[in-house]
Design a protein around this motif. Sequence first.
Motif, PDB file in Angstrom:
ATOM      1  N   ILE A 167     -55.827  22.185  80.514  1.00 52.28           N
ATOM      2  CA  ILE A 167     -55.274  20.217  80.638  1.00 52.28           C
ATOM      3  C   ILE A 167     -55.668  19.504  81.616  1.00 52.28           C
ATOM      4  CG2 ILE A 167     -53.028  21.384  82.966  1.00 52.28           C
ATOM      5  CD1 ILE A 167     -51.800  19.485  79.533  1.00 52.28           C
ATOM      6  N   ASN A 168     -55.995  18.430  81.367  1.00 54.69           N
ATOM      7  CA  ASN A 168     -56.622  17.072  81.863  1.00 54.69           C
ATOM      8  C   ASN A 168     -58.056  17.043  82.448  1.00 54.69           C
ATOM      9  OD1 ASN A 168     -53.593  16.319  82.373  1.00 54.69           O
ATOM     10  ND2 ASN A 168     -53.263  17.278  83.826  1.00 54.69           N
ATOM     11  N   GLY A 169     -58.443  18.757  81.659  1.00 50.78           N
ATOM     12  CA  GLY A 169     -59.494  19.149  81.827  1.00 50.78           C
ATOM     13  C   GLY A 169     -59.888  19.953  82.740  1.00 50.78           C
ATOM     14  N   HIS A 170     -59.089  20.260  83.290  1.00 56.57           N
ATOM     15  CA  HIS A 170     -59.269  21.335  83.758  1.00 56.57           C
ATOM     16  C   HIS A 170     -59.659  23.485  83.022  1.00 56.57           C
ATOM     17  CE1 HIS A 170     -59.168  24.670  87.234  1.00 56.57           C
ATOM     18  NE2 HIS A 170     -58.729  23.857  88.446  1.00 56.57           N
ATOM     19  N   PRO A 171     -59.702  24.086  83.412  1.00 58.00           N
ATOM     20  CA  PRO A 171     -59.805  24.953  82.231  1.00 58.00           C
ATOM     21  C   PRO A 171     -59.075  25.866  83.207  1.00 58.00           C
ATOM     22  CG  PRO A 171     -62.075  25.090  82.986  1.00 58.00           C
ATOM     23  CD  PRO A 171     -61.231  23.809  84.042  1.00 58.00           C
ATOM     24  N   ALA A 172     -57.958  26.538  81.868  1.00 49.24           N
ATOM     25  CA  ALA A 172     -56.901  27.568  82.130  1.00 49.24           C
ATOM     26  C   ALA A 172     -57.469  28.744  82.743  1.00 49.24           C
ATOM     27  CB  ALA A 172     -56.076  27.839  81.254  1.00 49.24           C
ATOM     28  N   LEU A 173     -56.219  29.366  83.279  1.00 51.09           N
ATOM     29  CA  LEU A 173     -56.982  30.653  84.088  1.00 51.09           C
ATOM     30  C   LEU A 173     -56.635  32.311  82.867  1.00 51.09           C
ATOM     31  CD1 LEU A 173     -54.018  31.200  86.591  1.00 51.09           C
ATOM     32  CD2 LEU A 173     -56.644  29.306  86.537  1.00 51.09           C
ATOM     33  N   ALA A 188     -64.368  27.047  88.692  1.00 56.40           N
ATOM     34  CA  ALA A 188     -64.285  26.142  87.602  1.00 56.40           C
ATOM     35  C   ALA A 188     -64.915  24.372  87.380  1.00 56.40           C
ATOM     36  CB  ALA A 188     -62.821  25.853  87.157  1.00 56.40           C
ATOM     37  N   GLN A 189     -64.918  24.441  86.601  1.00 53.63           N
ATOM     38  CA  GLN A 189     -65.298  22.999  86.117  1.00 53.63           C
ATOM     39  C   GLN A 189     -64.564  21.776  85.870  1.00 53.63           C
ATOM     40  OE1 GLN A 189     -70.045  22.000  85.553  1.00 53.63           O
ATOM     41  NE2 GLN A 189     -69.125  20.723  83.144  1.00 53.63           N
ATOM     42  N   HIS A 190     -63.598  21.218  86.949  1.00 54.69           N
ATOM     43  CA  HIS A 190     -63.293  20.262  86.381  1.00 54.69           C
ATOM     44  C   HIS A 190     -63.976  19.238  85.326  1.00 54.69           C
ATOM     45  CE1 HIS A 190     -59.012  17.780  85.568  1.00 54.69           C
ATOM     46  NE2 HIS A 190     -58.504  18.606  86.797  1.00 54.69           N
ATOM     47  N   ALA A 191     -63.276  18.832  84.429  1.00 53.19           N
ATOM     48  CA  ALA A 191     -63.837  17.681  83.480  1.00 53.19           C
ATOM     49  C   ALA A 191     -62.882  16.192  83.507  1.00 53.19           C
ATOM     50  CB  ALA A 191     -63.826  17.567  81.887  1.00 53.19           C
ATOM     51  N   SER A 243     -58.086  28.296  72.034  1.00 55.10           N
ATOM     52  CA  SER A 243     -58.238  27.984  73.442  1.00 55.10           C
ATOM     53  C   SER A 243     -57.844  26.222  73.382  1.00 55.10           C
ATOM     54  CB  SER A 243     -59.632  27.855  74.071  1.00 55.10           C
ATOM     55  OG  SER A 243     -60.566  26.838  74.808  1.00 55.10           O
ATOM     56  N   ASP A 244     -57.083  25.651  73.808  1.00 52.57           N
ATOM     57  CA  ASP A 244     -56.529  24.287  73.289  1.00 52.57           C
ATOM     58  C   ASP A 244     -57.864  23.381  73.677  1.00 52.57           C
ATOM     59  OD1 ASP A 244     -55.831  21.994  73.314  1.00 52.57           O
ATOM     60  OD2 ASP A 244     -53.606  22.373  72.663  1.00 52.57           O
ATOM     61  N   ALA A 245     -59.396  23.484  73.969  1.00 51.09           N
ATOM     62  CA  ALA A 245     -59.821  22.140  74.957  1.00 51.09           C
ATOM     63  C   ALA A 245     -59.655  21.019  74.221  1.00 51.09           C
ATOM     64  CB  ALA A 245     -61.274  22.520  74.492  1.00 51.09           C
ATOM     65  N   CYS A 246     -58.628  19.850  73.459  1.00 54.22           N
ATOM     66  CA  CYS A 246     -58.855  19.043  73.324  1.00 54.22           C
ATOM     67  C   CYS A 246     -58.938  18.144  74.297  1.00 54.22           C
ATOM     68  CB  CYS A 246     -56.865  18.764  72.805  1.00 54.22           C
ATOM     69  SG  CYS A 246     -57.355  19.702  71.079  1.00 54.22           S
ATOM     70  N   GLN A 247     -58.499  18.361  75.458  1.00 56.00           N
ATOM     71  CA  GLN A 247     -59.226  17.880  76.685  1.00 56.00           C
ATOM     72  C   GLN A 247     -60.155  17.799  78.015  1.00 56.00           C
ATOM     73  OE1 GLN A 247     -54.615  17.058  79.097  1.00 56.00           O
ATOM     74  NE2 GLN A 247     -53.881  17.296  77.221  1.00 56.00           N
ATOM     75  N   ALA A 248     -60.788  18.476  77.075  1.00 54.16           N
ATOM     76  CA  ALA A 248     -61.373  18.960  78.763  1.00 54.16           C
ATOM     77  C   ALA A 248     -63.327  19.969  77.491  1.00 54.16           C
ATOM     78  CB  ALA A 248     -61.157  20.824  78.071  1.00 54.16           C
ATOM     79  N   HIS A 249     -63.353  18.546  77.486  1.00 55.75           N
ATOM     80  CA  HIS A 249     -65.538  18.624  76.642  1.00 55.75           C
ATOM     81  C   HIS A 249     -65.468  18.235  77.934  1.00 55.75           C
ATOM     82  CE1 HIS A 249     -63.507  16.406  72.522  1.00 55.75           C
ATOM     83  NE2 HIS A 249     -62.613  16.081  73.064  1.00 55.75           N
ATOM     84  N   GLY A 250     -66.509  19.084  77.883  1.00 55.85           N
ATOM     85  CA  GLY A 250     -67.756  19.501  79.360  1.00 55.85           C
ATOM     86  C   GLY A 250     -67.415  20.246  80.545  1.00 55.85           C
ATOM     87  N   ALA A 251     -65.650  21.162  80.299  1.00 53.74           N
ATOM     88  CA  ALA A 251     -65.660  21.729  81.200  1.00 53.74           C
ATOM     89  C   ALA A 251     -66.075  23.572  81.007  1.00 53.74           C
ATOM     90  CB  ALA A 251     -63.879  21.196  81.068  1.00 53.74           C
ATOM     91  N   ARG A 252     -65.906  23.717  82.355  1.00 55.70           N
ATOM     92  CA  ARG A 252     -66.235  25.311  82.006  1.00 55.70           C
ATOM     93  C   ARG A 252     -65.510  26.057  82.904  1.00 55.70           C
ATOM     94  NH1 ARG A 252     -72.222  25.757  79.196  1.00 55.70           N
ATOM     95  NH2 ARG A 252     -72.698  23.778  79.419  1.00 55.70           N
TER      96      ARG A 252
END
Length: 367
Positions: free
Chosen positions: A125-131, A271-274, A143-152
Amino acid sequence: MTELLAKADIEAAVRVLRSGQLGGPDHPEVRRFESALAQQSGVPHAVAVGSGTAAIHCALIALGIGPGDEVIVPAHTFIATATPVLMTGATPVVVDIDDSTYCIDPPAVHSAVSSRTRAIIAVHINGHPALVDQLPQDVPLISDACQAHGARLFGQHVGAMGVASAFSFWQDKLITAAGEGGAVLTSDDSIADRIRLIRSHAMEQIPSSPDFHHVTLGYNYRLTGVQAAVGHSQLSRLEDSVRERRARALRLAELLTEVPGIKPPIEREGAQHAFWKFVVEVEAERFEGGRAGLMMALAEFGVRTAPRYPVPLTRQPVLGGGNARLMSCPRAESLADRLLTIPLPAEAGTIDGLADLVKKAADAQRR
């Protein structure tokens, strides 16, 4: 990425338009975009589709999910996390969220697992990787990464998490494919093959014939060549864009820790928040008129804000009437009245000024 299209993006679109070859799942621009997406995330397959919603729907279909099955989803997310579950005939099971990252809550997921559970959809959510490292490991993860391009998370790209990951390229995402689009990324050959089939009407060529037949239920979930060309152009700038965006967001978060009544977003260790969205938690009771009053004060200082998902999935009509299994979600319900999106400036030099405006608005509205 969320600003106007760059010159290179427009040139890429014009190049395809002038070619006269605009669509088709085997369009060379589509294949090129898919290859770049897969390479960036470190997975063998990326399958481009028409939207993030289509991506989640395709992933569910590829897992064989249907009537009688359950899929666990978080209460704090856009409705398109849950509606693809309904589209398969399965039942969404809505669970609570973690109150620091606002992602799906692992203990709530463990409690909701039943004999009918066939998948978990974890939204970054918002770009922060889920736990995801704390979720049940014996249930397939989408993995719903629709908001998280570039997150790790711990160095792993969100596109490589789970049996499949779903991306959106809608117009305000960190990458847009000319306003719309999506993709499924996976390391599973059979999932990729299944999605490639169903995204284009499940059409296969009849052996020893120029004709085609349709071997199962398929959909028109194709991405056009123009969309793919724009998406590929933007993807080439993603890493630089996320790095710069993170620097601005982390600076703003640091400055807002000094504002009483406002809790800036956190970044979990590893985490790498996008920072697709910069979302703060407002202690509503500390401001005249609560969150709405603070929003009005911010608007007077020229800062346009928006509530973040003020209606959790537990209160969405489409999931009522027995369409979903709704678990107790007190954190999602409470945060629905407390979360606020602050627009992140495109220039680093304006961050300190924005923080000062937020502080002034908070001081003016504080009880």
